[in-house]
Design a protein around this motif. Structure first.
Motif, PDB file in Angstrom:
ATOM      1  N   HIS A  33       0.848  -1.200   0.000  1.00  0.00           N
ATOM      2  CA  HIS A  33       0.000   0.000   0.000  1.00  0.00           C
ATOM      3  C   HIS A  33       0.882   1.249   0.000  1.00  0.00           C
ATOM      4  N   ILE A  34       0.534   2.205  -0.852  1.00  0.00           N
ATOM      5  CA  ILE A  34       1.284   3.450  -0.975  1.00  0.00           C
ATOM      6  C   ILE A  34       0.808   4.419   0.098  1.00  0.00           C
ATOM      7  N   PHE A  35       1.735   4.880   0.944  1.00  0.00           N
ATOM      8  CA  PHE A  35       1.419   5.804   2.037  1.00  0.00           C
ATOM      9  C   PHE A  35       0.313   5.260   2.942  1.00  0.00           C
ATOM     10  N   GLY A  36       0.185   3.943   3.018  1.00  0.00           N
ATOM     11  CA  GLY A  36      -0.812   3.336   3.884  1.00  0.00           C
ATOM     12  C   GLY A  36      -2.240   3.444   3.378  1.00  0.00           C
ATOM     13  N   LEU A  37      -2.417   3.929   2.141  1.00  0.00           N
ATOM     14  CA  LEU A  37      -3.760   4.097   1.579  1.00  0.00           C
ATOM     15  C   LEU A  37      -4.253   2.776   0.995  1.00  0.00           C
ATOM     16  N   ASP A  38      -5.489   2.426   1.290  1.00  0.00           N
ATOM     17  CA  ASP A  38      -6.029   1.157   0.812  1.00  0.00           C
ATOM     18  C   ASP A  38      -6.270   1.184  -0.699  1.00  0.00           C
ATOM     19  N   TRP A  39      -6.584   2.362  -1.251  1.00  0.00           N
ATOM     20  CA  TRP A  39      -6.930   2.453  -2.672  1.00  0.00           C
ATOM     21  C   TRP A  39      -5.724   2.759  -3.562  1.00  0.00           C
ATOM     22  N   ALA A  40      -4.541   2.932  -2.982  1.00  0.00           N
ATOM     23  CA  ALA A  40      -3.326   3.200  -3.770  1.00  0.00           C
ATOM     24  C   ALA A  40      -2.303   2.113  -3.482  1.00  0.00           C
ATOM     25  N   ARG A  41      -1.998   1.289  -4.478  1.00  0.00           N
ATOM     26  CA  ARG A  41      -1.161   0.122  -4.223  1.00  0.00           C
ATOM     27  C   ARG A  41      -0.122  -0.086  -5.329  1.00  0.00           C
ATOM     28  N   LEU A  42       0.969  -0.729  -4.951  1.00  0.00           N
ATOM     29  CA  LEU A  42       1.907  -1.298  -5.905  1.00  0.00           C
ATOM     30  C   LEU A  42       1.639  -2.799  -5.908  1.00  0.00           C
ATOM     31  N   HIS A  43       1.232  -3.310  -7.036  1.00  0.00           N
ATOM     32  CA  HIS A  43       0.872  -4.722  -7.138  1.00  0.00           C
ATOM     33  C   HIS A  43       1.576  -5.303  -8.365  1.00  0.00           C
ATOM     34  N   PHE A  44       2.572  -6.139  -8.148  1.00  0.00           N
ATOM     35  CA  PHE A  44       3.424  -6.646  -9.222  1.00  0.00           C
ATOM     36  C   PHE A  44       2.745  -7.779  -9.993  1.00  0.00           C
ATOM     37  N   VAL A  45       2.465  -7.502 -11.266  1.00  0.00           N
ATOM     38  CA  VAL A  45       1.939  -8.528 -12.165  1.00  0.00           C
ATOM     39  C   VAL A  45       2.700  -8.459 -13.481  1.00  0.00           C
ATOM     40  N   GLU A  46       2.595  -9.509 -14.270  1.00  0.00           N
ATOM     41  CA  GLU A  46       3.196  -9.540 -15.604  1.00  0.00           C
ATOM     42  C   GLU A  46       2.149 -10.016 -16.601  1.00  0.00           C
ATOM     43  N   ASN A  47       2.265  -9.525 -17.828  1.00  0.00           N
ATOM     44  CA  ASN A  47       1.357  -9.985 -18.871  1.00  0.00           C
ATOM     45  C   ASN A  47       2.072  -9.954 -20.213  1.00  0.00           C
ATOM     46  N   ASN A  48       1.430 -10.495 -21.215  1.00  0.00           N
ATOM     47  CA  ASN A  48       2.041 -10.572 -22.543  1.00  0.00           C
ATOM     48  C   ASN A  48       1.931  -9.282 -23.342  1.00  0.00           C
ATOM     49  N   GLY A  49       1.407  -8.232 -22.734  1.00  0.00           N
ATOM     50  CA  GLY A  49       1.461  -6.931 -23.387  1.00  0.00           C
ATOM     51  C   GLY A  49       0.169  -6.398 -23.931  1.00  0.00           C
ATOM     52  N   MET A  50      -0.906  -7.151 -23.871  1.00  0.00           N
ATOM     53  CA  MET A  50      -2.189  -6.648 -24.342  1.00  0.00           C
ATOM     54  C   MET A  50      -2.945  -5.981 -23.199  1.00  0.00           C
ATOM     55  N   ALA A  51      -3.900  -5.136 -23.574  1.00  0.00           N
ATOM     56  CA  ALA A  51      -4.692  -4.425 -22.570  1.00  0.00           C
ATOM     57  C   ALA A  51      -5.424  -5.409 -21.660  1.00  0.00           C
ATOM     58  N   TRP A  52      -5.467  -5.085 -20.363  1.00  0.00           N
ATOM     59  CA  TRP A  52      -6.160  -5.861 -19.352  1.00  0.00           C
ATOM     60  C   TRP A  52      -5.596  -7.278 -19.228  1.00  0.00           C
ATOM     61  N   GLY A  53      -4.332  -7.461 -19.665  1.00  0.00           N
ATOM     62  CA  GLY A  53      -3.698  -8.760 -19.519  1.00  0.00           C
ATOM     63  C   GLY A  53      -4.217  -9.838 -20.450  1.00  0.00           C
ATOM     64  N   THR A  54      -4.927  -9.434 -21.502  1.00  0.00           N
ATOM     65  CA  THR A  54      -5.479 -10.400 -22.442  1.00  0.00           C
ATOM     66  C   THR A  54      -4.366 -11.156 -23.153  1.00  0.00           C
ATOM     67  N   GLU A  55      -4.561 -12.444 -23.386  1.00  0.00           N
ATOM     68  CA  GLU A  55      -3.582 -13.256 -24.082  1.00  0.00           C
ATOM     69  C   GLU A  55      -4.269 -14.050 -25.187  1.00  0.00           C
ATOM     70  N   PHE A  56      -3.531 -14.300 -26.268  1.00  0.00           N
ATOM     71  CA  PHE A  56      -4.086 -15.124 -27.331  1.00  0.00           C
ATOM     72  C   PHE A  56      -2.952 -15.778 -28.116  1.00  0.00           C
ATOM     73  N   GLY A  57      -3.221 -16.977 -28.632  1.00  0.00           N
ATOM     74  CA  GLY A  57      -2.299 -17.601 -29.568  1.00  0.00           C
ATOM     75  C   GLY A  57      -0.990 -18.105 -29.015  1.00  0.00           C
ATOM     76  N   GLY A  58      -0.820 -18.146 -27.690  1.00  0.00           N
ATOM     77  CA  GLY A  58       0.417 -18.657 -27.121  1.00  0.00           C
ATOM     78  C   GLY A  58       1.645 -17.890 -27.580  1.00  0.00           C
ATOM     79  N   ARG A  59       2.750 -18.607 -27.806  1.00  0.00           N
ATOM     80  CA  ARG A  59       4.017 -17.980 -28.197  1.00  0.00           C
ATOM     81  C   ARG A  59       3.903 -17.328 -29.571  1.00  0.00           C
ATOM     82  N   THR A  60       3.149 -17.946 -30.475  1.00  0.00           N
ATOM     83  CA  THR A  60       2.970 -17.365 -31.813  1.00  0.00           C
ATOM     84  C   THR A  60       2.217 -16.049 -31.727  1.00  0.00           C
TER      85      THR A  60
END
Length: 212
Positions: A33-60
């Motif tokens: 939580h940033i500055f102890g605020l519940d609505w402000a956070r650092l949350h580490f995630v990874e995705n393949n680069g599309m909006a909202w973490g959408t994925e398609f087609g695997g490696r290709t």
């Protein structure tokens, strides 16, 4: 052009410094939580680069997406160069710089991160330049970390049809500096449309001979 390149460099620098810090100091899925605020956070995630973490087609699909991004950023770079050459609005050039830098920032993740990081499981931290990286060229994952759920697990009023009584979260997107830069650039183009794309006034005048 020098000012434009400086803007792009600064955005890229901030974006990559933040991503590398998060990647090497947070385990995947960790939240702070940033500055102890519940609505402000650092949350580490990874995705393949599309909006909202959408994925398609695997490696290709991932490879296609990365190549598409490279083609797109080439077009954005051309747009920036021609706008500067034509002495376009400074606000337009600034907006294009933000979009270009943001797109390039995420491309760096997609192209190189698979080669320069590993992805340990559990609560272990990733290593920069490991002996055994997690991916290959063009198959890296984009690092996201900013999360601002202003209304987390809130409930829709019971009188609303269909969704009444159900819970929701607003804003539930997790993004990075590059995404923020792109959003700001697009926002400038939308909300300051008349300033960045001024209409050329064409005045047709006819000459008249004075009869004395």
């Amino acid at each position: 052009m020098k000012k434009a390149l400086f803007i792009i460099f600064i955005v890229l620098l901030i974006d990559q410094v933040v991503k590398i810090y998060i990647k090497t100091n947070f385990y995947l899925g960790e939240t702070v939580h940033i500055f102890g605020l519940d609505w402000a956070r650092l949350h580490f995630v990874e995705n393949n680069g599309m909006a909202w973490g959408t994925e398609f087609g695997g490696r290709t699909g991932k490879l296609f997406l990365t190549l598409f991004r490279l083609v797109a950023i080439t077009g954005i770079g051309y747009w920036l160069a021609t706008s500067i050459k034509k002495n376009a609005s400074k606000l337009l050039i600034f907006a294009i710089c933000l979009i270009f830098a943001g797109a390039l920032g995420n491309i760096i993740d997609s192209v190189f991160y698979g080669l320069i990081f590993d992805t340990p499981g559990g609560r272990n931290l990733a290593t920069l330049f490991p002996e055994q990286p997690y991916g290959s060229l063009f198959h890296g994952k984009v690092v996201d970390m900013f999360y601002f759920p202003f209304f987390d697990n809130s409930e829709f009023p019971s009188w609303l049809p269909i969704v009444g009584g159900k819970t929701f979260t607003f804003f539930n997107a997790i993004f990075n500096v590059a995404d923020f830069a792109i959003s700001c650039g697009v926002g400038i183009l939308i909300f300051f449309n008349k300033r960045v794309f001024p209409k050329e006034e064409v005045i047709n005048s006819t000459s008249q001979e004075e009869i004395v």
